[in-house]
Enzyme design. Structure first.
Site, PDB file in Angstrom:
ATOM      1  CG  ASP A   1      -2.178   0.712   1.067  1.00  0.00           C
ATOM      2  OD1 ASP A   1      -3.103   0.476   1.857  1.00  0.00           O
ATOM      3  OD2 ASP A   1      -2.257   1.513   0.114  1.00  0.00           O
TER       4      ASP A   1
ATOM      5  CG  ASP B   1      -9.728   1.935  -0.863  1.00  0.00           C
ATOM      6  OD1 ASP B   1      -9.605   1.956   0.376  1.00  0.00           O
ATOM      7  OD2 ASP B   1      -8.775   1.980  -1.654  1.00  0.00           O
TER       8      ASP B   1
HETATM    9  O1  LIG Z   1      -5.896   0.120   5.414  1.00  0.00           O
HETATM   10  C1  LIG Z   1      -5.767  -0.631   4.225  1.00  0.00           C
HETATM   11  C2  LIG Z   1      -6.839  -0.201   3.228  1.00  0.00           C
HETATM   12  C3  LIG Z   1      -6.943  -1.221   2.088  1.00  0.00           C
HETATM   13  O2  LIG Z   1      -5.772  -1.974   1.899  1.00  0.00           O
HETATM   14  C4  LIG Z   1      -7.270  -0.517   0.780  1.00  0.00           C
HETATM   15  O3  LIG Z   1      -7.406  -1.494  -0.255  1.00  0.00           O
HETATM   16  C5  LIG Z   1      -6.127   0.378   0.424  1.00  0.00           C
HETATM   17  O4  LIG Z   1      -6.466   1.150  -0.746  1.00  0.00           O
HETATM   18  C6  LIG Z   1      -5.756   1.317   1.544  1.00  0.00           C
HETATM   19  N1  LIG Z   1      -6.548   1.137   2.724  1.00  0.00           N
HETATM   20  C7  LIG Z   1      -7.129   2.229   3.281  1.00  0.00           C
HETATM   21  S1  LIG Z   1      -7.071   3.640   2.541  1.00  0.00           S
HETATM   22  N2  LIG Z   1      -7.708   2.051   4.474  1.00  0.00           N
HETATM   23  C8  LIG Z   1      -8.415   2.994   5.113  1.00  0.00           C
HETATM   24  C9  LIG Z   1      -9.555   3.561   4.552  1.00  0.00           C
HETATM   25  C10 LIG Z   1     -10.276   4.517   5.243  1.00  0.00           C
HETATM   26  C11 LIG Z   1      -9.847   4.881   6.503  1.00  0.00           C
HETATM   27  F1  LIG Z   1     -10.553   5.808   7.199  1.00  0.00           F
HETATM   28  C12 LIG Z   1      -8.711   4.332   7.084  1.00  0.00           C
HETATM   29  C13 LIG Z   1      -7.988   3.384   6.375  1.00  0.00           C
END
Ligand SMILES: OC[C@@H]1[C@H](O)[C@H](O)[C@@H](O)CN1C(=S)Nc1ccc(F)cc1
Length: 389
Positions: free
Chosen positions: A139, A200
């Site tokens: 990531d 996402d």
């Molecule tokens: O934490 C990991 C999560 C997943 O791996 C997604 O596939 C990636 O694009 C990144 N990711 C994200 S942005 N997570 C996340 C999304 C919203 C948030 F408020 C806190 C964390």
């Protein structure tokens, strides 16, 4: 990435979209990110026929880690939630004939604030190899954007240096396209076995449409970079979750096949509707997704709320054509098209099958014939079109 892996789009299950970063194993022991959850999914991939359908990788996303690295700097799995450790979990998954995927982040911290790989790329790559991990999702949170173009190739190099074959999946273009930066798809394909293009996926029809629109726009002609060893990744399947109708689930599954996308399920395999399970195991659609030529389908026409996509298949001359209807005005659309709109080449005769059922829809189809195709609201009509001998 030319590492001999992902010659067709990888298939499997990934924890993020449905289980997120639920680490409360005290109050929610059945749904927290834990070795128990991954083992249950692995067991069901066998017992419920998903492995036989082609699904191979069972993957933990963010939040598997303990909050601090070991004294020697190595990553450590949370000891309460992963008591056997990742190596022990990999042994279990391998004993089922499946492969294990894991997650890290190029920045100082993962998106959920767990230890990131920045300054530890080589050590983490060696750790994953020693644990016999088979796939790494990498990531890009909490990092400098301009560092991506160096960091991802560096991690790809260190993974290769371990000598253990591991699928390397990158979030690289996702963080650039969502910030108006044009990614370098040549470099991305050199370093990664597949790469997230856009935002996402969320559990909704709006999210699916937003992603299909981005992939159809194909800015930077990223569709031309897809092929054996490297794939565009519009994110996980949400078939079987909460947000899509049965018709809309067919749209996602059919379109992910048109796009030669990795097929990473999110659904709780312990509790899935029979129709959703049957769709995820539809061998006719999976065969299109896994076509050996690995040519990504593209959007060829937009007719109001209806879009046409076309994907060349094996052998040369065969193809899949999909019509999706984004309209929500109740009644099915009756779409007038010619054979050439469907991708038929003049001078040839074709048999047109329903791609989901492989029942014959048209015989002796040709480019100059007019057809009226019915497409349901938020639905898909998808054809497997074969040259007649
Ligand atoms: O934490 C990991 C999560 C997943 O791996 C997604 O596939 C990636 O694009 C990144 N990711 C994200 S942005 N997570 C996340 C999304 C919203 C948030 F408020 C806190 C964390």
């Amino acid at each position: 990435l030319d590492n001999g892996l992902a010659l067709t789009p990888p298939m499997g299950w990934l924890s993020w979209e449905r289980f997120r970063c639920n680490v409360d194993c005290v109050n929610d022991p059945d749904n927290c990110i834990s070795e128990k959850l991954i083992k249950q999914m692995a067991d069901l991939m066998i017992s419920e026929g998903y492995k036989d359908a082609g699904y191979e990788y069972v993957c933990s996303d963010d939040c598997w880690q303990s909050m601090s690295r070991a004294a020697n700097g190595s990553l450590v799995a949370d000891p309460q939630r992963f008591p056997s450790g990742i190596k022990g979990l990999a042994d279990y998954v391998h004993s089922k004939g499946l492969k294990l995927g894991i997650y890290e982040d190029f920045g100082h911290l993962t998106c959920e604030g767990y230890p990131g790989s920045e300054f530890y790329l080589q050590l983490d790559a060696q750790t994953f190899a020693s644990w016999e991990v088979d796939l790494l999702k990498f990531d890009g949170c909490n990092s400098q954007r301009e560092d991506f173009d160096r960091g991802y190739p560096a991690m790809s190099f260190y993974l290769n240096q371990t000598g253990r074959p591991m699928v390397f999946t990158c979030e690289w273009p996702d963080y650039q396209t969502t910030h108006g930066i044009m990614p370098n798809y040549t470099g991305i394909r050199d370093a990664c076995n597949y790469w997230r293009n856009w935002k996402d996926v969320q559990d909704s029809w709006d999210s699916i449409i937003d992603i299909i629109d981005h992939m159809g726009d194909d800015v930077g002609n990223f569709s031309s970079f897809a092929g054996p060893g490297g794939w565009n990744n519009p994110d996980q399947l949400i078939v079987g979750d909460f947000g899509l109708s049965q018709e809309q689930e067919r749209v996602q599954f059919g379109m992910w096949a048109m796009m030669a996308s990795p097929l990473m399920m999110s659904v709780d395999l312990r509790n899935i509707r029979p129709e959703s399970k049957a769709l995820l195991q539809n061998k006719n659609i999976i065969a299109i997704n896994q076509d050996p030529r690995g040519i990504m389908g593209v959007r060829t026409q937009q007719m109001g709320s209806v879009e046409l996509w076309n994907r060349p298949l094996t052998p040369v001359g065969n193809m899949a054509t999909a019509l999706i209807n984004k309209d929500t005005h109740g009644k099915p659309a009756i779409v007038p098209v010619t054979g050439s709109d469907l991708g038929l080449v003049s001078g040839s005769l074709y048999t047109i099958y329903d791609a989901f059922t492989m029942s014959v829809v048209y015989n002796n189809a040709s480019s100059n014939v007019n057809y009226k195709i019915i497409v349901n609201p938020t639905g898909i009509t998808m054809f497997n079109i074969q040259l007649q001998k």
